[in-house]
Design an enzyme around this catalytic site. Structure first.
Site, PDB file in Angstrom:
ATOM      1  N   ILE A 219       0.831  -1.204   0.000  1.00  0.00           N
ATOM      2  CA  ILE A 219       0.000   0.000   0.000  1.00  0.00           C
ATOM      3  C   ILE A 219       0.867   1.255   0.000  1.00  0.00           C
ATOM      4  O   ILE A 219       0.588   2.224  -0.693  1.00  0.00           O
ATOM      5  CB  ILE A 219      -0.965   0.007   1.203  1.00  0.00           C
ATOM      6  CG1 ILE A 219      -1.899  -1.207   1.132  1.00  0.00           C
ATOM      7  CG2 ILE A 219      -1.788   1.292   1.240  1.00  0.00           C
ATOM      8  CD1 ILE A 219      -2.728  -1.418   2.363  1.00  0.00           C
TER       9      ILE A 219
ATOM     10  N   ASP B 264      11.831   2.602   5.436  1.00  0.00           N
ATOM     11  CA  ASP B 264      11.354   1.222   5.342  1.00  0.00           C
ATOM     12  C   ASP B 264      12.489   0.294   5.732  1.00  0.00           C
ATOM     13  O   ASP B 264      13.636   0.524   5.354  1.00  0.00           O
ATOM     14  CB  ASP B 264      10.911   0.934   3.907  1.00  0.00           C
ATOM     15  CG  ASP B 264       9.975  -0.253   3.806  1.00  0.00           C
ATOM     16  OD1 ASP B 264      10.338  -1.341   4.295  1.00  0.00           O
ATOM     17  OD2 ASP B 264       8.898  -0.098   3.217  1.00  0.00           O
TER      18      ASP B 264
ATOM     19  N   ALA C 166       4.237   1.303   7.861  1.00  0.00           N
ATOM     20  CA  ALA C 166       5.162   0.232   8.261  1.00  0.00           C
ATOM     21  C   ALA C 166       4.572  -0.630   9.366  1.00  0.00           C
ATOM     22  O   ALA C 166       4.208  -0.126  10.426  1.00  0.00           O
ATOM     23  CB  ALA C 166       6.486   0.833   8.718  1.00  0.00           C
ATOM     24  N   ALA C 167       4.485  -1.935   9.112  1.00  0.00           N
ATOM     25  CA  ALA C 167       3.958  -2.870  10.112  1.00  0.00           C
ATOM     26  C   ALA C 167       4.074  -4.294   9.599  1.00  0.00           C
ATOM     27  O   ALA C 167       4.127  -4.537   8.401  1.00  0.00           O
ATOM     28  CB  ALA C 167       2.492  -2.569  10.413  1.00  0.00           C
TER      29      ALA C 167
ATOM     30  N   TYR D 219      -2.316  -8.707  16.513  1.00  0.00           N
ATOM     31  CA  TYR D 219      -2.223  -7.730  15.426  1.00  0.00           C
ATOM     32  C   TYR D 219      -3.240  -6.604  15.632  1.00  0.00           C
ATOM     33  O   TYR D 219      -2.898  -5.418  15.612  1.00  0.00           O
ATOM     34  CB  TYR D 219      -2.432  -8.417  14.075  1.00  0.00           C
ATOM     35  CG  TYR D 219      -2.551  -7.464  12.916  1.00  0.00           C
ATOM     36  CD1 TYR D 219      -1.483  -6.652  12.549  1.00  0.00           C
ATOM     37  CD2 TYR D 219      -3.734  -7.370  12.189  1.00  0.00           C
ATOM     38  CE1 TYR D 219      -1.597  -5.773  11.485  1.00  0.00           C
ATOM     39  CE2 TYR D 219      -3.855  -6.501  11.116  1.00  0.00           C
ATOM     40  CZ  TYR D 219      -2.781  -5.695  10.777  1.00  0.00           C
ATOM     41  OH  TYR D 219      -2.897  -4.825   9.723  1.00  0.00           O
TER      42      TYR D 219
END
Length: 176
Positions: free
Chosen positions: A19, A38, A81-82, A148
């Site tokens: 995304i 990143d 970011a995950a 999560y």
């Protein structure tokens, strides 16, 4: 974005991911200056367009974030970011809390300290848990059923507290 006639930039964390890379492309097409942070764990450097600075590292690396804020005149952050696999979060919850929650909180601390007051947070519909009604809306209770979802909800709550305490404006996108 402009700040007193000086071009400013948007920090996109996870900007080489699924995304995030699309967001970078759209922002650039709109003439925005973009900086990508990143760790490239699941992203791909090749997706970052030429001319867009790519800094490889963790969003919770305070010294790196501080450096980016100073050298690129960051005015806003879009935080993609995950780690994103629900099953993996159940198998290794501490990894998910460290990466998605602790790292995000460190990022927020540096953004606030650096004067950034606009954040778009890539959250998840997993914050809702089992739907009590459909379609879901903003009033729907949030009761995650996995690490999560809980980690993302904790960051949403931290953002809301930062909005009240520091004037940080934010929006959380919850994908289905």
């Amino acid at each position: 974005l402009e700040n007193k006639g000086v071009a400013v930039a948007i920090l996109v964390t996870g900007g080489s991911g699924y995304i995030g890379s699309v967001a970078v492309e759209v922002l650039r097409a709109q003439g925005e200056q973009v900086v990508v942070l990143d760790d490239l764990l699941r992203g791909h450097a090749v997706t970052v367009p030429d001319g867009v600075p790519l800094h490889q590292g963790q969003v919770g690396d305070r010294a790196l974030v501080r450096h980016l804020l100073k050298t690129h005149d960051i005015e806003a952050c879009i935080h993609f970011a995950a780690l994103t696999y629900v099953g993996e979060s159940v198998d290794d919850p501490l990894r998910y809390y460290e990466n998605n929650t602790n790292q995000s909180l460190a990022l927020l601390q540096e953004l606030v300290a650096g004067g950034v007051r606009q954040v778009v947070f890539s959250s998840t519909a997993a914050t809702y848990g089992e739907p009590q009604y459909s379609p879901l809306d903003e009033a729907h209770p949030q009761q995650p059923e996995n690490p999560y979802g809980w980690g993302k909800l904790l960051v949403e709550r931290a953002l809301a507290a930062c909005e009240r305490a520091y004037g940080l404006r934010f929006v959380a996108m919850r994908y289905f």
